[in-house]
Design a protein around this motif. Structure first.
Motif, PDB file in Angstrom:
ATOM      1  N   ASP A   1       0.442  -1.018  -0.106  1.00 39.06           N
ATOM      2  CA  ASP A   1       0.007  -0.289  -0.121  1.00 39.06           C
ATOM      3  C   ASP A   1       0.706   1.720  -0.039  1.00 39.06           C
ATOM      4  O   ASP A   1       0.064   2.380  -0.831  1.00 39.06           O
ATOM      5  CB  ASP A   1      -1.282   0.077   1.616  1.00 39.06           C
ATOM      6  CG  ASP A   1      -2.156  -1.232   0.678  1.00 39.06           C
ATOM      7  OD1 ASP A   1      -2.422  -1.563   0.036  1.00 39.06           O
ATOM      8  OD2 ASP A   1      -1.904  -1.932   2.366  1.00 39.06           O
ATOM      9  N   PHE A   2       1.598   1.059   0.692  1.00 41.25           N
ATOM     10  CA  PHE A   2       2.972   2.262   1.088  1.00 41.25           C
ATOM     11  C   PHE A   2       3.868   2.088   0.817  1.00 41.25           C
ATOM     12  O   PHE A   2       4.927   1.842   2.098  1.00 41.25           O
ATOM     13  CB  PHE A   2       2.577   3.104   1.789  1.00 41.25           C
ATOM     14  CG  PHE A   2       1.181   3.460   1.860  1.00 41.25           C
ATOM     15  CD1 PHE A   2       0.424   5.113   1.312  1.00 41.25           C
ATOM     16  CD2 PHE A   2      -0.130   2.505   3.081  1.00 41.25           C
ATOM     17  CE1 PHE A   2      -1.200   4.684   2.050  1.00 41.25           C
ATOM     18  CE2 PHE A   2      -1.426   3.237   3.604  1.00 41.25           C
ATOM     19  CZ  PHE A   2      -1.854   4.486   2.657  1.00 41.25           C
ATOM     20  N   PRO A   3       4.528   2.110  -0.066  1.00 45.92           N
ATOM     21  CA  PRO A   3       5.785   1.737  -0.152  1.00 45.92           C
ATOM     22  C   PRO A   3       6.979   2.837   0.095  1.00 45.92           C
ATOM     23  O   PRO A   3       6.922   3.692  -0.597  1.00 45.92           O
ATOM     24  CB  PRO A   3       6.298   0.787  -1.515  1.00 45.92           C
ATOM     25  CG  PRO A   3       5.116   1.564  -2.451  1.00 45.92           C
ATOM     26  CD  PRO A   3       4.041   1.663  -1.247  1.00 45.92           C
ATOM     27  N   LEU A   4       8.112   2.666   0.559  1.00 43.39           N
ATOM     28  CA  LEU A   4       8.464   3.547   1.264  1.00 43.39           C
ATOM     29  C   LEU A   4      10.012   3.933  -0.455  1.00 43.39           C
ATOM     30  O   LEU A   4      10.402   3.154  -0.451  1.00 43.39           O
ATOM     31  CB  LEU A   4       9.878   3.352   2.657  1.00 43.39           C
ATOM     32  CG  LEU A   4      10.950   4.089   3.232  1.00 43.39           C
ATOM     33  CD1 LEU A   4      10.216   5.669   3.820  1.00 43.39           C
ATOM     34  CD2 LEU A   4      12.078   3.545   4.118  1.00 43.39           C
ATOM     35  N   SER A   5       9.627   5.571  -0.435  1.00 42.47           N
ATOM     36  CA  SER A   5      10.765   5.996  -1.447  1.00 42.47           C
ATOM     37  C   SER A   5      11.468   6.135  -0.996  1.00 42.47           C
ATOM     38  O   SER A   5      12.244   6.672   0.405  1.00 42.47           O
ATOM     39  CB  SER A   5      10.120   7.644  -2.104  1.00 42.47           C
ATOM     40  OG  SER A   5      10.514   7.526  -3.030  1.00 42.47           O
ATOM     41  N   TYR A   6      12.961   5.091  -1.150  1.00 42.94           N
ATOM     42  CA  TYR A   6      14.203   5.631  -0.512  1.00 42.94           C
ATOM     43  C   TYR A   6      15.315   6.019  -1.787  1.00 42.94           C
ATOM     44  O   TYR A   6      15.769   5.138  -2.829  1.00 42.94           O
ATOM     45  CB  TYR A   6      14.364   4.258  -0.444  1.00 42.94           C
ATOM     46  CG  TYR A   6      15.558   4.434   1.245  1.00 42.94           C
ATOM     47  CD1 TYR A   6      15.471   3.586   2.466  1.00 42.94           C
ATOM     48  CD2 TYR A   6      16.953   4.725   0.654  1.00 42.94           C
ATOM     49  CE1 TYR A   6      16.129   4.189   3.221  1.00 42.94           C
ATOM     50  CE2 TYR A   6      18.237   4.763   2.167  1.00 42.94           C
ATOM     51  CZ  TYR A   6      17.196   4.807   2.703  1.00 42.94           C
ATOM     52  OH  TYR A   6      18.531   3.957   3.804  1.00 42.94           O
ATOM     53  N   SER A   7      16.081   7.044  -1.705  1.00 43.76           N
ATOM     54  CA  SER A   7      16.773   7.376  -2.444  1.00 43.76           C
ATOM     55  C   SER A   7      18.688   7.452  -1.986  1.00 43.76           C
ATOM     56  O   SER A   7      18.316   8.198  -0.825  1.00 43.76           O
ATOM     57  CB  SER A   7      16.722   9.094  -2.830  1.00 43.76           C
ATOM     58  OG  SER A   7      17.729   9.121  -4.107  1.00 43.76           O
ATOM     59  N   ALA A   8      18.966   6.435  -1.985  1.00 44.42           N
ATOM     60  CA  ALA A   8      21.416   6.538  -1.424  1.00 44.42           C
ATOM     61  C   ALA A   8      21.756   7.437  -2.537  1.00 44.42           C
ATOM     62  O   ALA A   8      22.040   6.620  -3.771  1.00 44.42           O
ATOM     63  CB  ALA A   8      21.350   5.667  -0.517  1.00 44.42           C
ATOM     64  N   VAL A   9      22.992   7.860  -1.465  1.00 43.70           N
ATOM     65  CA  VAL A   9      24.362   8.244  -2.854  1.00 43.70           C
ATOM     66  C   VAL A   9      25.005   7.131  -1.741  1.00 43.70           C
ATOM     67  O   VAL A   9      25.223   7.848  -0.785  1.00 43.70           O
ATOM     68  CB  VAL A   9      24.147   9.962  -2.830  1.00 43.70           C
ATOM     69  CG1 VAL A   9      25.763   9.592  -3.391  1.00 43.70           C
ATOM     70  CG2 VAL A   9      22.611  10.709  -4.062  1.00 43.70           C
ATOM     71  N   VAL A  10      26.018   6.823  -2.457  1.00 46.13           N
ATOM     72  CA  VAL A  10      27.062   5.855  -1.354  1.00 46.13           C
ATOM     73  C   VAL A  10      28.511   6.193  -2.453  1.00 46.13           C
ATOM     74  O   VAL A  10      28.562   6.092  -3.126  1.00 46.13           O
ATOM     75  CB  VAL A  10      27.036   3.960  -1.498  1.00 46.13           C
ATOM     76  CG1 VAL A  10      27.825   3.752  -0.437  1.00 46.13           C
ATOM     77  CG2 VAL A  10      24.866   4.356  -1.307  1.00 46.13           C
ATOM     78  N   ASP A  11      29.030   6.752  -0.923  1.00 47.46           N
ATOM     79  CA  ASP A  11      30.529   6.669  -1.794  1.00 47.46           C
ATOM     80  C   ASP A  11      31.216   5.397  -1.949  1.00 47.46           C
ATOM     81  O   ASP A  11      31.321   3.927  -1.290  1.00 47.46           O
ATOM     82  CB  ASP A  11      31.219   7.359  -0.765  1.00 47.46           C
ATOM     83  CG  ASP A  11      33.078   8.148  -1.035  1.00 47.46           C
ATOM     84  OD1 ASP A  11      32.911   9.114  -1.527  1.00 47.46           O
ATOM     85  OD2 ASP A  11      33.378   7.299  -0.939  1.00 47.46           O
ATOM     86  N   GLU A  12      32.312   5.324  -3.341  1.00 47.23           N
ATOM     87  CA  GLU A  12      32.536   4.488  -3.804  1.00 47.23           C
ATOM     88  C   GLU A  12      33.177   3.773  -2.445  1.00 47.23           C
ATOM     89  O   GLU A  12      33.539   2.381  -2.756  1.00 47.23           O
ATOM     90  CB  GLU A  12      33.724   4.810  -5.283  1.00 47.23           C
ATOM     91  CG  GLU A  12      34.170   3.311  -5.570  1.00 47.23           C
ATOM     92  CD  GLU A  12      34.896   3.440  -6.832  1.00 47.23           C
ATOM     93  OE1 GLU A  12      35.776   2.579  -6.951  1.00 47.23           O
ATOM     94  OE2 GLU A  12      34.897   4.314  -7.492  1.00 47.23           O
ATOM     95  N   SER A  13      33.873   4.327  -1.719  1.00 46.02           N
ATOM     96  CA  SER A  13      34.550   3.538  -0.985  1.00 46.02           C
ATOM     97  C   SER A  13      34.187   2.247   0.222  1.00 46.02           C
ATOM     98  O   SER A  13      34.643   1.360   0.395  1.00 46.02           O
ATOM     99  CB  SER A  13      35.247   4.747   0.114  1.00 46.02           C
ATOM    100  OG  SER A  13      34.600   5.413   0.600  1.00 46.02           O
TER     101      SER A  13
END
Length: 279
Positions: A155-167
């Motif tokens: 019903d309400f999937p969480l919108s998730y935006s991640a930026v991850v450093d290559e390290s």
């Protein structure tokens, strides 16, 4: 697993009872006198520092000459213990913030975001902390895995935006086998329609995210402000100040603009899983 939490409800209830008092035209001092409590006690209830009982909500509605049954339900719900207390998760408060969020923006400098961690990767991190016994480690791992159900909520999937450093992709947490499976799983999560994972390549050099990781949480209720969450060695900060949230938002957007796009990021993660972590 219900997308609600008592502390979040308490904050919502606090905001609502403050709005009712203000709409009635009563000052905090006059309302406190009418409720037979100190001004400081009412102030703490209106900020959510302490709980407001169902009886107190009824008294407030009588005094403010308004009736709202939703407030009574909210007061009852705020007394319930959240699911993560079953696993001993009572500190730092991130679960409470995330459980009710509609979207999350997460910047990670050194580690894979907790939402996407495998059991083995999470277990290695919790074990390395040195502050948890074996049972506590397993409880912490189980609770972290349960968080992921929010991503596939029908019903309400969480919108998730991640930026991850290559390290973070190159840090050998748990060993080569663990990292191989971890990066492969990261690619799988990147394929979800409500998930965006971008990698900030090491070739970028210095950037605004070097000060440390942070998370921004937003809510469906327009009256609920965005929250900036920063974890540190002895606890965490929950920041609602508009100026601080604005700076963090701008930083995240710049990191996202500098990072590889989602397609190239997934390709890099998949390549590193094979080149670095396959025996």
């Amino acid at each position: 697993m219900a997308r609600t939490s008592p502390t979040f409800r308490r904050r919502r209830l606090a905001r609502r009872i403050r709005q009712l008092r203000e709409a009635s035209g009563l000052t905090q001092e006059a309302a406190a006198a009418g409720l037979d409590m100190s001004t400081s006690a009412l102030s703490r209830k209106e900020t959510g520092e302490v709980a407001t009982s169902v009886h107190e909500v009824r008294s407030m509605m009588d005094l403010y000459d308004v009736y709202d049954p939703d407030l009574l339900d909210l007061a009852r719900a705020a007394k319930e213990k959240p699911w993560w207390h079953m696993y001993g998760i009572k500190k730092r408060g991130y679960y409470d913030l995330e459980q009710e969020a509609s979207s999350v923006r997460d910047w990670q400098l050194n580690l894979i975001p907790g939402m996407f961690q495998t059991e083995e990767y999470a277990r290695a991190l919790f074990s390395a902390s040195g502050s948890l016994d074996d049972d506590e480690v397993e409880n912490a791992v189980t609770a972290r895995m349960l968080r992921r159900t929010q991503l596939v909520d029908e019903d309400f999937p969480l919108s998730y935006s991640a930026v991850v450093d290559e390290s973070a992709l190159r840090r050998p947490v748990g060993g080569a086998d663990v990292m191989h499976r971890q990066l492969k799983q990261l690619v799988e999560y990147a394929g979800l329609p409500n998930v965006s994972i971008q990698v900030l390549p090491s070739s970028v050099g210095q950037h605004r995210g070097l000060d440390g990781p942070f998370t921004l949480l937003s809510y469906a209720d327009p009256a609920e402000p965005d929250i900036l969450y920063i974890e540190h060695a002895t606890g965490s900060l929950h920041i609602e100040r508009a100026d601080a949230v604005s700076v963090a938002t701008l930083t995240f957007e710049r990191l996202r603009a500098t990072a590889l796009n989602t397609v190239d990021s997934a390709a890099l993660v998949d390549r590193l899983a094979t080149e670095l972590w396959s025996e």
